[in-house]
Structure formats: C-alpha cells, structure tokens
Design an enzyme around this catalytic site. Structure first.
Site, short mmCIF file in Angstrom:
data_model
loop_
_atom_site.label_atom_id
_atom_site.label_comp_id
_atom_site.label_asym_id
_atom_site.label_seq_id
_atom_site.Cartn_x
_atom_site.Cartn_y
_atom_site.Cartn_z
N CYS A 93 0.80 -1.23 0.00
CA CYS A 93 0.00 0.00 0.00
C CYS A 93 0.84 1.29 0.00
O CYS A 93 0.61 2.16 -0.85
CB CYS A 93 -0.97 0.01 1.17
SG CYS A 93 -1.34 -1.59 1.87
N ARG A 149 6.43 -11.28 5.69
CA ARG A 149 5.87 -11.06 7.02
C ARG A 149 6.40 -12.13 7.95
O ARG A 149 6.34 -13.31 7.62
CB ARG A 149 4.34 -11.14 7.00
CG ARG A 149 3.72 -10.04 6.17
CD ARG A 149 2.21 -10.16 6.15
NE ARG A 149 1.67 -9.21 5.19
CZ ARG A 149 0.39 -9.14 4.85
NH1 ARG A 149 -0.48 -9.97 5.41
NH2 ARG A 149 -0.03 -8.26 3.97
N GLN A 193 1.31 -11.11 -3.42
CA GLN A 193 -0.10 -10.73 -3.40
C GLN A 193 -0.53 -10.27 -4.78
O GLN A 193 0.25 -9.62 -5.48
CB GLN A 193 -0.33 -9.57 -2.43
CG GLN A 193 -0.14 -9.92 -0.99
CD GLN A 193 -0.42 -8.71 -0.11
OE1 GLN A 193 0.14 -7.64 -0.31
NE2 GLN A 193 -1.31 -8.88 0.86
N ASP A 226 -2.18 -7.72 -5.50
CA ASP A 226 -2.62 -6.57 -4.73
C ASP A 226 -3.06 -5.45 -5.65
O ASP A 226 -2.50 -5.27 -6.73
CB ASP A 226 -1.44 -6.09 -3.88
CG ASP A 226 -1.90 -5.39 -2.61
OD1 ASP A 226 -3.12 -5.24 -2.43
OD2 ASP A 226 -1.03 -5.00 -1.82
N HIS A 284 -4.76 -1.20 -5.45
CA HIS A 284 -5.28 -0.07 -4.68
C HIS A 284 -6.00 0.85 -5.63
O HIS A 284 -5.44 1.24 -6.66
CB HIS A 284 -4.14 0.64 -3.95
CG HIS A 284 -3.52 -0.24 -2.92
ND1 HIS A 284 -2.42 -1.00 -3.18
CD2 HIS A 284 -3.89 -0.54 -1.66
CE1 HIS A 284 -2.12 -1.73 -2.12
NE2 HIS A 284 -3.00 -1.47 -1.17
N LYS A 288 -13.22 -4.23 6.30
CA LYS A 288 -12.99 -5.03 5.10
C LYS A 288 -14.07 -6.09 4.86
O LYS A 288 -14.78 -6.47 5.78
CB LYS A 288 -11.62 -5.69 5.15
CG LYS A 288 -11.47 -6.79 6.17
CD LYS A 288 -10.09 -7.44 6.02
CE LYS A 288 -9.80 -8.33 7.23
NZ LYS A 288 -8.44 -8.82 7.27
N HIS A 298 -8.32 -1.06 -0.88
CA HIS A 298 -7.30 -2.10 -1.03
C HIS A 298 -8.02 -3.37 -1.43
O HIS A 298 -9.03 -3.70 -0.85
CB HIS A 298 -6.61 -2.43 0.29
CG HIS A 298 -6.04 -1.28 1.04
ND1 HIS A 298 -4.71 -1.20 1.35
CD2 HIS A 298 -6.61 -0.18 1.58
CE1 HIS A 298 -4.49 -0.11 2.05
NE2 HIS A 298 -5.62 0.53 2.21
#
Ligand SMILES: [Zn+2]
Ligand SMILES: [Zn+2]
Length: 642
Positions: free
Chosen positions: A334, A363, A381, A383, A385, A465, A511
């Site tokens: 992000c 992580r 990911q 991912d 945004h 979320k 996200h």
C-alpha cells in the site's frame, strides 16, 4: 421452592433444591439420558449442580455446541486417566479442546509410540464400559498446590500457582484418577465412546522451545459413531489432497530450513504460478487496472509514517545497510502505491485510478505457525489499490465484488461467502472516520446483491474489510480475497487530488486482493482439485508416447506440432513398455496421454487417453490439438471427456 424456567417459557416448581439431572429427569427419560450439562442463569454447569433458588435452565446435550465441547474435553480427561493407568509415571499438563477434537500434553521419559496409542485407546474403552461417575470437588488454591505436589504432578502445581490465591480450585475425578479443571464435564464416563486417538507429536511446555519437550496426543470425539466415521473419512480425504504431498509427487516446489516459510519453486510449479499471473493480468487489465511495481525495500521511516511500524512492526523484517540506514522489507504494497499516486497532480476527473501489483511481501510468522504454502513468510499478493472520491466508494465496490466473484467461478469455486469485518482494537484513525467507512462498505455490499456475515473486530488497522471465503471440493472453507475501505492511509502519506472546485482533497483508497496470496491460493487449488489441475493450469498438458522405436520419428513430429499450436506438450521416447509410461504420466496428473503405434503413424493420428483412464480413440493430429486447445481456452468447462 425453586421455580425453574425452561427455554420454551414453561415453569417447573420443586419442593426442595434439585440437581440439573433431577430437572432433566422430571422432563423426560430421554432427556435425562442425553443430558451432559446445564446452563443455569447463563452459566454452564455440571448435571450434578444443585439449583437452590429460582433460575432459568437450558439442558445441554451433545447436539449443542457446548455439549460437543464438553464431550471432547471429557474425552481428553478419559485419555489422561488411561495414560496414567498404563504409565503411572507420566505427568499430566493441559488438555484443551481444539477444532474437531482435543489434545492432551504429557511429560514422559520417552516419546509415545503408535503401539502406546493403541494401549491407551483400549484402556479408554474399558473405562467407558465401567461407566465411572465423574465427581467434582473444590479446594483452596494453596491446598490444591500441595495436593498436586504430593502426588508428583509438578506441572499442575505450576499451573495452579499462577491462579490468584483467593480463588477456589475445582478438581474433577473419575475412578481413582483426578485432574484440575474448570469443567463442566459429562456425568459419567459411559457418556463417551465415539472417539479416536489420531496422532502424537512433540510440544514444548508452555509453547516455549527453551522448556522441556512434552508428548502431545491428539484425538477426535463425536456424539456418535456415524459422525466419527464421517469425520475420519474427511480427514483421510484431506490427507490424500495435502498440497505438500502433491507438490512432492508432481515436483512443483520445496521448502528448506535456510529459508523458513519461503518457497523454492521448481519448473513445473513455476509454470502454474505464471499461469495464475497471466490469467489475473488479463482480467485486471479488462477491468481498468494498470499494473505497477514498487520497491521491496524502503526506509523504515516511511513505515513509521504509514503506521505499519506501530501496528504491524512485530511482523516486519528489517535490514541495516553499511551506511547505517535502517530499511524495512515491505510487508504490504500500500505505501508504495501511494508514492506512485503522489507523483504529479491528479484531477477528480481521473478517478478512480486503479493500480495493481504482483507484490512480493515478507511477514514474520513464528516458525510453529508455518504450514506449507498455506502459511508462509514470503508471498506474492495480487494486490491492487483504487483511489476514489468518497462518492465513488459504492460503485467501485460493486464493480470489485463482481470481478472477484467471476474469477472465483473460473477456478471452479461456486460457493463463496462474504464476511464484513469492522474496526479492530488496534487501529489508526478516529471513530467518526471508521463509522463513515463501515457504513459505506456495508451499503455497497448490499447494492452488489451480496448477503454478508458479520465478523466483529477483524478489520485491518486502517479500515473495515470484506472477506471472501471459498468452499472447496471437500467442504472446507478458505478465506482468500479481501476488499477494504481506507480513509486513513492516503491522508497520513499525503496523497491528494484536486476536486471540481479546485480544492485539494484526500482520496479514499480501496485495497483489494483476489487470490490473496498466490502461494496460498496455489496450495488451495492443488487440494481442491486433488492435484488434477484443469488443462489450462497443468504444467504439462499432453505427453506423446511411442510404443516402440518405429514410431519415434512421428511421435517427435506430433509433439512439435502440438507445441507450435501453443500447447505445453512433451514427448516420452524412453524404451519402456507403453503401459508403464502411461501409468507414470497418469501419476503426474498429465491431462492427456497421446499414444503413437504403427496404425497411428500410418494414418497420422494419435490415440487419446485421459488421466482418469478414459480411452477417447484415435484422432488426426489437428483434431487433437484443436480439442485440447478448446479445453484450455474454456478453462476446463469444455474438456474432452464430456
Ligand atoms: Zn479438564
Ligand atoms: Zn493495501
């Protein structure tokens, strides 16, 4: 004269104090037999509990969730009793209920063997048959410590020592055996029986590797034998589908000690991984996303500013360079995406701006939590945004949900549930902002025609979320995608756009991840399909096999032809019996096995077999290629067997 109010609102009056068991008996013989416990004025108690004054009562049987839990924990006690009867020197520690069963940790001089487990099970059955009543007694804390020390149970004494001295300690006994326990428990050991000990493993006392190693015995327990049998069948099926095993069999990936929780992808596994990426690229691009890439290592300061260090710091990997700067390896994409957005001025007319990245994140997870591809430390990911105005949250969320659902369908997941997770305890931003974000997300979800379940307190630290939960072929749930509304991060990181009145405004950031982690989704896919991936995802889609040397030249031509048609085809010219070769490639789950014998060479055809053993007969080369291509293009909806 206690008056007992039952769940249906009716009352029963008694002349004197009564036990829960007495009340159950006064209602009916069946209930008296089925009663495992009671809930008196909201408190879960044993059937021997005496009710002295007016109260509400619900009788608990094995059909209630509380009853099943009591059954399982009582079976853990039964196990501990059996273990100590077989090995009086074994010390008991803790034995909690877990999903589908229980475990109990013992201190013993050596690891338990499968033969030990059989002995324990045998002893447990004897105790069930003896139908020993379960007793409860209460001791003051210090008396309880002295008691357990006197019988050599040092772990129990240590557990009790951590309880405040003013508290009373309850002990539960059956036969000549007794254990510290809060309870409640079943009234007698005869209520138990549908159980099985499943495995034994080492476990450290209090989960700390500096402590002694204990022996943990796992078991499962159910209300009846049928439910037990169904569960064991499911377990067996899950084991057959274990992605770690399939990964080995198909030579897809491995892990090793030097890189805990990080995958070494082998050629076949990486081919599948790339198919997932190619597929997602196509879908995202059609949905208006632009792909970007942001740095994996950025100054720790950026992560202080974003709030990650404070709220997520314990999961972050840090690195120090020779110039003494401290960097963080990104745990999320992000903040990087906000940096891209911040370059140059954006007008409200440009929004929504949708950035997507196949972002590799790291992580830290405790090593005990790692589990194959399903729980890793390094993952990719899918991912994205989306930067929007507040007014656009609804429409963009509806679009996002539609995209996600269509993608899950393409992978064969028809049953998808959505959960709505609101503000967690550890969070950034004020309550008014949170309320606004939660309301916006809820109303957009309703507008997308989705019924959601509520998952309180499980939102991200920056916003609420939606969680997308997929049901697999054997009925297990997997949470994969998420969609989050974030009214916090863009402001913290200084992102702006210019509104219709030429004013600077902070955008809302949405996200989202659809696979979630590609590594984890990969593992789920392997288990969902039991390794038989549809042809479009299979690393090798077809193998051409010759029967003898005589067909080698044509087989090579055929394989070349299929490759030129864009298929992932291989050739197997080994001097082995064709039956052997077919078996081997079937075990590798290759969807199509194409055999060339003398007749096929003559007619320039291939005999087509599938991995499930179906013989589809001989077809001209062009037809073979066209039909496999059709299977691939339709993502398995149109495969040759139907
Ligand atoms: Zn207990
Ligand atoms: Zn994000």
């Amino acid at each position: 004269m206690p008056v007992i109010t039952l769940p249906d609102g009716s009352n029963k009056t008694f002349d004197q104090p009564v036990t829960v068991a007495d009340i159950a008996a006064s209602i009916g013989r069946g209930l008296a037999k089925a009663a495992l416990a009671g809930v008196v004025d909201g408190r879960l108690v044993d059937t021997s509990h005496v009710v002295k004054s007016d109260a509400s009562l619900r009788i608990i049987t094995s059909r209630d969730p509380e009853g099943l839990e009591i059954l399982r924990h009582s079976t853990a006690h039964l196990l501990a009793q059996a273990v100590q009867s077989v090995y009086p020197k074994a010390q008991v520690t803790i034995g909690p209920v877990i999903e589908d069963g229980f475990y109990y940790d013992f201190a013993f001089e050596r690891p338990f063997t499968p033969e030990d487990l059989e002995k324990f099970e045998q002893k447990m059955r004897e105790i069930v048959k003896a139908d020993q009543p379960v007793r409860r007694r209460v001791l003051a804390r210090d008396a309880a410590i002295a008691h357990f020390k006197s019988i050599g149970e040092h772990y129990k004494a240590e557990i009790i020592a951590a309880i405040p001295s003013t508290e009373e300690i309850s002990l539960y006994g059956q036969g000549d055996w007794e254990d510290l326990c809060r309870g409640p428990h079943v009234p007698s050991t005869g209520k138990l029986g549908a159980f099985k000990l499943t495995k034994v493993a080492g476990a450290y006392w209090r989960g700390d590797s500096r402590n002694e190693m204990l022996q943990r015995i796992y078991g499962t327990a159910w209300p009846d034998d049928k439910q037990l049998k169904d569960y064991l069948t499911r377990l067996e099926e899950a084991e057959k589908r274990d992605h770690r095993r399939i990964g080995r069999e198909l030579d897809l990936f491995h892990f090793q000690e030097e890189a805990p929780g990080a995958v070494f992808w082998h050629p076949n596994g990486w081919t599948i991984f790339q198919q997932l990426i190619a597929y997602m690229r196509e879908k995202q691009s059609a949905a208006g996303y632009q792909e970007i890439s942001s740095p994996e290592i950025m100054d720790r300061e950026l992560w202080v500013q974003s709030g990650h260090v404070e709220k997520f710091g314990e999961n972050m990997f840090l690195t120090r360079t020779p110039d003494e700067r401290v960097y963080a390896i990104k745990p999320m994409n992000c903040p990087g995406h906000v940096q891209v957005f911040r370059q140059g001025l954006h007008s409200y007319r440009e929004l929504p701006i949708r950035y997507a990245e196949f972002g590799k994140v790291h992580r830290y997870e405790p090593s005990g939590a790692l589990h194959g591809l399903l729980r890793v430390r390094a993952f990719t990911q899918d991912d994205a945004h989306v930067f929007v105005t507040e007014d656009q949250i609804g429409e963009e969320t509806v679009r996002g949900i539609d995209l996600m659902m269509s993608i899950y369908r393409d992978f064969g997941f028809e049953n998808v549930r959505v959960k709505f997770a609101d503000r967690p305890e550890r969070r950034v931003g004020d309550d008014a902002t949170w309320t606004k974000a939660e309301e916006a997300l809820k109303s957009a979800t309703r507008a997308a025609g989705i019924d959601y379940e509520f998952n309180p307190g499980e939102g991200a630290f920056y916003g609420p979320k939606l969680e997308f939960v997929l049901k697999d072929a054997i009925g297990r749930d997997w949470q994969c995608g998420t969609w989050q509304v974030d009214l916090n991060l863009p402001g913290r990181l200084g992102a702006h756009y210019i509104d219709e009145n030429s004013q600077k405004r902070t955008p809302v950031m949405l996200h989202r991840a659809i696979f979630g982690s590609l590594e984890r989704f990969f593992g789920i896919l392997l288990e969902h399909h039991a390794g038989k991936l549809p042809a479009w995802l299979s690393p090798v889609q077809a193998v051409v096999l010759n029967i003898s040397e005589k067909q080698a030249k044509f087989a090579a031509e055929a394989a070349e032809f299929l490759k030129n048609q864009g298929l992932r085809a291989e050739i197997d010219l080994r001097n082995e019996k064709v039956g052997y070769k077919i078996r081997e490639h079937t075990l590798k789950r290759v969807p199509y096995l194409l055999v060339a014998g003398d007749r096929e060479v003559e007619s320039r055809q291939l005999a087509v077999r599938t991995r499930s053993g179906k013989d589809l007969g001989a077809m001209p080369l062009e037809e073979v290629a066209a039909r496999i291509a059709q299977d691939v293009a339709s993502r398995g909806l149109d495969h040759l067997e139907d």
